[in-house]
Design a protein around this motif. Structure first.
Motif, PDB file in Angstrom:
ATOM      1  N   ALA A 190     -24.641 -14.709  -5.491  1.00 57.79           N
ATOM      2  CA  ALA A 190     -25.096 -16.069  -5.997  1.00 57.79           C
ATOM      3  C   ALA A 190     -24.237 -16.434  -7.188  1.00 57.79           C
ATOM      4  O   ALA A 190     -24.132 -17.722  -7.595  1.00 57.79           O
ATOM      5  CB  ALA A 190     -26.639 -16.157  -6.638  1.00 57.79           C
ATOM      6  N   GLU A 191     -23.264 -15.521  -7.790  1.00 58.55           N
ATOM      7  CA  GLU A 191     -22.729 -16.104  -8.969  1.00 58.55           C
ATOM      8  C   GLU A 191     -21.150 -16.444  -8.624  1.00 58.55           C
ATOM      9  O   GLU A 191     -20.542 -16.967  -9.426  1.00 58.55           O
ATOM     10  CB  GLU A 191     -22.702 -14.977  -9.867  1.00 58.55           C
ATOM     11  N   ILE A 192     -20.823 -16.133  -7.357  1.00 58.80           N
ATOM     12  CA  ILE A 192     -19.541 -16.598  -6.893  1.00 58.80           C
ATOM     13  C   ILE A 192     -19.387 -18.169  -7.256  1.00 58.80           C
ATOM     14  O   ILE A 192     -20.333 -18.912  -6.928  1.00 58.80           O
ATOM     15  CB  ILE A 192     -19.091 -16.338  -5.275  1.00 58.80           C
ATOM     16  N   ALA A 193     -18.151 -18.539  -7.909  1.00 59.56           N
ATOM     17  CA  ALA A 193     -17.539 -19.878  -8.101  1.00 59.56           C
ATOM     18  C   ALA A 193     -17.466 -20.772  -6.923  1.00 59.56           C
ATOM     19  O   ALA A 193     -16.992 -20.110  -6.103  1.00 59.56           O
ATOM     20  CB  ALA A 193     -16.537 -20.105  -8.890  1.00 59.56           C
ATOM     21  N   GLU A 194     -18.180 -21.716  -6.809  1.00 60.98           N
ATOM     22  CA  GLU A 194     -18.100 -22.637  -5.535  1.00 60.98           C
ATOM     23  C   GLU A 194     -16.641 -22.751  -4.872  1.00 60.98           C
ATOM     24  O   GLU A 194     -16.212 -22.854  -3.765  1.00 60.98           O
ATOM     25  CB  GLU A 194     -18.724 -23.837  -5.600  1.00 60.98           C
ATOM     26  N   ARG A 195     -15.844 -22.955  -6.160  1.00 59.16           N
ATOM     27  CA  ARG A 195     -14.223 -23.004  -5.488  1.00 59.16           C
ATOM     28  C   ARG A 195     -13.804 -22.218  -4.983  1.00 59.16           C
ATOM     29  O   ARG A 195     -12.727 -21.926  -4.255  1.00 59.16           O
ATOM     30  CB  ARG A 195     -13.387 -23.546  -6.870  1.00 59.16           C
ATOM     31  N   ASP A 196     -14.344 -20.957  -5.105  1.00 55.75           N
ATOM     32  CA  ASP A 196     -13.693 -19.719  -4.535  1.00 55.75           C
ATOM     33  C   ASP A 196     -14.186 -19.275  -3.069  1.00 55.75           C
ATOM     34  O   ASP A 196     -13.757 -18.585  -2.275  1.00 55.75           O
ATOM     35  CB  ASP A 196     -13.979 -18.383  -5.425  1.00 55.75           C
ATOM     36  N   LEU A 197     -14.964 -20.061  -2.884  1.00 57.61           N
ATOM     37  CA  LEU A 197     -15.930 -19.927  -1.219  1.00 57.61           C
ATOM     38  C   LEU A 197     -15.143 -20.253  -0.180  1.00 57.61           C
ATOM     39  O   LEU A 197     -15.054 -19.951   1.152  1.00 57.61           O
ATOM     40  CB  LEU A 197     -17.193 -20.402  -1.479  1.00 57.61           C
ATOM     41  N   GLY A 198     -14.234 -21.478  -0.514  1.00 56.55           N
ATOM     42  CA  GLY A 198     -13.534 -21.848   0.668  1.00 56.55           C
ATOM     43  C   GLY A 198     -13.997 -22.778   1.649  1.00 56.55           C
ATOM     44  O   GLY A 198     -15.312 -23.317   1.214  1.00 56.55           O
ATOM     45  N   GLN A 199     -13.719 -22.971   2.708  1.00 53.51           N
ATOM     46  CA  GLN A 199     -14.350 -23.997   3.521  1.00 53.51           C
ATOM     47  C   GLN A 199     -15.335 -23.439   4.528  1.00 53.51           C
ATOM     48  O   GLN A 199     -16.155 -23.896   5.291  1.00 53.51           O
ATOM     49  CB  GLN A 199     -12.958 -24.557   4.630  1.00 53.51           C
ATOM     50  N   ASN A 200     -15.353 -22.101   4.647  1.00 51.10           N
ATOM     51  CA  ASN A 200     -16.351 -21.202   5.276  1.00 51.10           C
ATOM     52  C   ASN A 200     -17.283 -20.518   4.407  1.00 51.10           C
ATOM     53  O   ASN A 200     -16.701 -19.666   3.771  1.00 51.10           O
ATOM     54  CB  ASN A 200     -15.796 -20.414   6.548  1.00 51.10           C
ATOM     55  N   ARG A 201     -18.608 -21.117   4.203  1.00 52.16           N
ATOM     56  CA  ARG A 201     -19.356 -20.534   3.220  1.00 52.16           C
ATOM     57  C   ARG A 201     -19.901 -19.095   3.700  1.00 52.16           C
ATOM     58  O   ARG A 201     -20.647 -18.594   2.797  1.00 52.16           O
ATOM     59  CB  ARG A 201     -20.544 -21.533   2.727  1.00 52.16           C
ATOM     60  N   CYS A 202     -19.707 -18.784   4.606  1.00 48.48           N
ATOM     61  CA  CYS A 202     -20.335 -17.398   5.193  1.00 48.48           C
ATOM     62  C   CYS A 202     -19.456 -16.330   5.650  1.00 48.48           C
ATOM     63  O   CYS A 202     -18.266 -16.680   6.148  1.00 48.48           O
ATOM     64  CB  CYS A 202     -20.930 -17.967   6.696  1.00 48.48           C
ATOM     65  N   MET A 203     -19.829 -15.155   5.250  1.00 49.98           N
ATOM     66  CA  MET A 203     -18.891 -13.929   5.218  1.00 49.98           C
ATOM     67  C   MET A 203     -19.761 -12.803   5.538  1.00 49.98           C
ATOM     68  O   MET A 203     -21.014 -12.810   5.480  1.00 49.98           O
ATOM     69  CB  MET A 203     -18.400 -13.879   4.055  1.00 49.98           C
ATOM     70  N   MET A 204     -19.114 -11.584   5.980  1.00 45.87           N
ATOM     71  CA  MET A 204     -19.745 -10.404   6.146  1.00 45.87           C
ATOM     72  C   MET A 204     -19.965  -9.957   4.920  1.00 45.87           C
ATOM     73  O   MET A 204     -19.199  -9.950   3.876  1.00 45.87           O
ATOM     74  CB  MET A 204     -19.063  -9.546   6.854  1.00 45.87           C
ATOM     75  N   MET A 205     -21.094  -9.342   4.536  1.00 45.24           N
ATOM     76  CA  MET A 205     -21.441  -8.465   3.281  1.00 45.24           C
ATOM     77  C   MET A 205     -20.790  -7.004   3.651  1.00 45.24           C
ATOM     78  O   MET A 205     -20.939  -6.632   4.862  1.00 45.24           O
ATOM     79  CB  MET A 205     -23.088  -8.354   2.914  1.00 45.24           C
ATOM     80  N   PRO A 206     -20.059  -6.639   2.929  1.00 44.79           N
ATOM     81  CA  PRO A 206     -19.546  -5.267   2.904  1.00 44.79           C
ATOM     82  C   PRO A 206     -20.590  -3.897   3.460  1.00 44.79           C
ATOM     83  O   PRO A 206     -21.516  -4.117   2.793  1.00 44.79           O
ATOM     84  CB  PRO A 206     -18.794  -4.692   1.567  1.00 44.79           C
ATOM     85  N   GLY A 207     -19.934  -3.442   4.323  1.00 45.18           N
ATOM     86  CA  GLY A 207     -20.897  -2.233   4.522  1.00 45.18           C
ATOM     87  C   GLY A 207     -20.103  -0.885   5.273  1.00 45.18           C
ATOM     88  O   GLY A 207     -18.716  -1.195   4.812  1.00 45.18           O
ATOM     89  N   ARG A 208     -20.503   0.165   5.595  1.00 45.90           N
ATOM     90  CA  ARG A 208     -19.710   1.008   6.253  1.00 45.90           C
ATOM     91  C   ARG A 208     -20.016   1.633   7.484  1.00 45.90           C
ATOM     92  O   ARG A 208     -21.457   1.645   7.623  1.00 45.90           O
ATOM     93  CB  ARG A 208     -19.482   2.280   5.142  1.00 45.90           C
ATOM     94  N   MET A 209     -19.132   2.155   8.249  1.00 45.44           N
ATOM     95  CA  MET A 209     -19.510   2.531   9.712  1.00 45.44           C
ATOM     96  C   MET A 209     -19.917   4.113   9.647  1.00 45.44           C
ATOM     97  O   MET A 209     -19.163   4.814   9.103  1.00 45.44           O
ATOM     98  CB  MET A 209     -18.136   2.255  10.611  1.00 45.44           C
ATOM     99  N   TRP A 210     -20.964   4.407  10.274  1.00 40.74           N
ATOM    100  CA  TRP A 210     -21.669   5.695  10.508  1.00 40.74           C
ATOM    101  C   TRP A 210     -22.273   5.927  11.605  1.00 40.74           C
ATOM    102  O   TRP A 210     -22.906   5.072  12.159  1.00 40.74           O
ATOM    103  CB  TRP A 210     -22.523   6.176   9.220  1.00 40.74           C
ATOM    104  N   THR A 211     -22.018   7.064  12.322  1.00 37.60           N
ATOM    105  CA  THR A 211     -22.741   7.470  13.391  1.00 37.60           C
ATOM    106  C   THR A 211     -24.194   7.898  13.220  1.00 37.60           C
ATOM    107  O   THR A 211     -24.575   8.402  11.942  1.00 37.60           O
ATOM    108  CB  THR A 211     -22.112   8.532  14.259  1.00 37.60           C
ATOM    109  N   ILE A 212     -25.264   7.947  14.125  1.00 40.71           N
ATOM    110  CA  ILE A 212     -26.355   8.650  14.028  1.00 40.71           C
ATOM    111  C   ILE A 212     -26.367   9.854  13.286  1.00 40.71           C
ATOM    112  O   ILE A 212     -26.807  10.690  12.448  1.00 40.71           O
ATOM    113  CB  ILE A 212     -27.315   8.339  15.220  1.00 40.71           C
ATOM    114  N   GLY A 213     -25.230  10.661  14.065  1.00 43.30           N
ATOM    115  CA  GLY A 213     -25.036  12.064  13.716  1.00 43.30           C
ATOM    116  C   GLY A 213     -24.790  12.176  12.074  1.00 43.30           C
ATOM    117  O   GLY A 213     -25.063  13.204  11.788  1.00 43.30           O
TER     118      GLY A 213
END
Length: 322
Positions: A231-254
């Motif tokens: 919510a605090e990202i400056a509008e000018r830094d978002l660019g022309q595509n306002r949508c992006m992946m939220m960071p996460g990490r890959m894990w197997t069930i195991g």
């Protein structure tokens, strides 16, 4: 500043409300009121010095949205959704909430004429099908479920309303949130919390996929931190595509179960039953896994360091007493 959380009765909405109230400010302004809105009246929370209100809101009903999104609303968190398996089973319900409900909120924000900040939670379910790995922020959306398609349409609306200057939108494609507290929901990914949560609470759980099934995860605590930063990202830094992946990490069930064992000992893992469920497998195996959230990382969002952290956060924040 007045903040509205639509979906404020859910796990993330409740945690976000508490975190914002404790913080007391957002975007450099003091928070005066937080309104938690949901289809059913959300559980109240203690906001301390911040006033916290609750109300019902059906985003599929434009008049209900009008009553909820008021002229003094500065930031809108749009978290409400019909989740994956439910949207797949009930196509009309998914369209009503995930598509038309999103449009109702954006139209109401436009009517205000104040260009409110709108933080929209999308999903990694917008990816899939014949898209080459790795998935990066500019990979085209190719959802293979109704839920993913509805979220992708919501993203396009958010971008266009922002381009027109009606709102200051930003959307985040959430990883699967685990370990979630509470009861299982109708998301196809629900088992990705229940196979840990229930054993940690001394109860049996069923895993419908194999131990080598990989997926992309984020803890509830880190998700809330990222939504506040988002919510605090400056509008000018978002660019022309306002949508992006939220960071996460890959894990197997195991690997997730190994992390639970490292934190809580060997006993919880003995409570997991392995029972294949083809209907769930058909949905989750269509999701994509090699995700590279470069834009969000550059903008200051982050993932959990290890899945052991996810387990610890559940034990610290959410495990029922006794």
């Amino acid at each position: 500043m007045n903040i509205l959380i639509i979906g404020g009765g859910g796990v993330v909405g409740q945690k976000l409300g508490r975190a914002l109230a404790e913080r007391g400010e957002l975007r450099g302004e003091a928070i005066s009121t937080i309104t938690l809105a949901d289809i059913n009246d959300p559980a109240p929370i203690d906001g301390g010095a911040v006033k916290v209100e609750t109300m019902t809101c059906n985003i599929a009903d434009a008049s209900s949205v009008e009553a909820c999104v008021t002229a003094d609303t500065v930031v809108i968190y749009l978290l409400a959704a019909i989740v994956s398996a439910h949207a797949e089973e009930d196509f009309d319900a998914g369209l009503s909430i995930n598509l038309m409900g999103t449009l109702n909120v954006l139209q109401r924000a436009r009517e205000l004429g104040t260009k409110p900040v709108v933080v929209f939670t999308s999903s990694i379910a917008v990816y899939g099908g014949e898209v080459p790995d790795p998935i990066v922020d500019h990979s085209f959306l190719n959802p293979q479920t109704s839920y993913g398609a509805q979220k992708a349409m919501g993203e396009l609306l958010l971008n266009d309303f922002s381009r027109k200057g009606f709102i200051d939108g930003r959307g985040f494609r959430l990883p699967t949130i685990s370990v979630r507290p509470g009861k299982p929901n109708r998301a196809a990914s629900s088992f990705m919390s229940s196979i840990l949560r229930e054993p940690l609470n001394g109860q049996e759980a069923v895993c419908p996929v194999e131990a080598d099934f990989p997926h992309y995860y984020l803890s509830p605590r880190k998700c809330v931190e990222n939504l506040i930063k988002g919510a605090e990202i400056a509008e000018r830094d978002l660019g022309q595509n306002r949508c992006m992946m939220m960071p996460g990490r890959m894990w197997t069930i195991g690997q997730m179960i190994d992390a639970m064992t490292a934190v809580a000992g060997p006993e919880p893992a003995t409570l997991i039953k392995w029972e294949p469920q083809p209907d769930i497998q058909a949905i989750v195996t269509g999701w994509r896994f090699d995700l590279r959230p470069e834009k969000a990382v550059t903008l200051g969002l982050s993932a959990d360091e290890s899945f052991e952290d996810n387990v610890r956060y559940y034990l610290e924040d959410d495990k029922p007493a006794g």
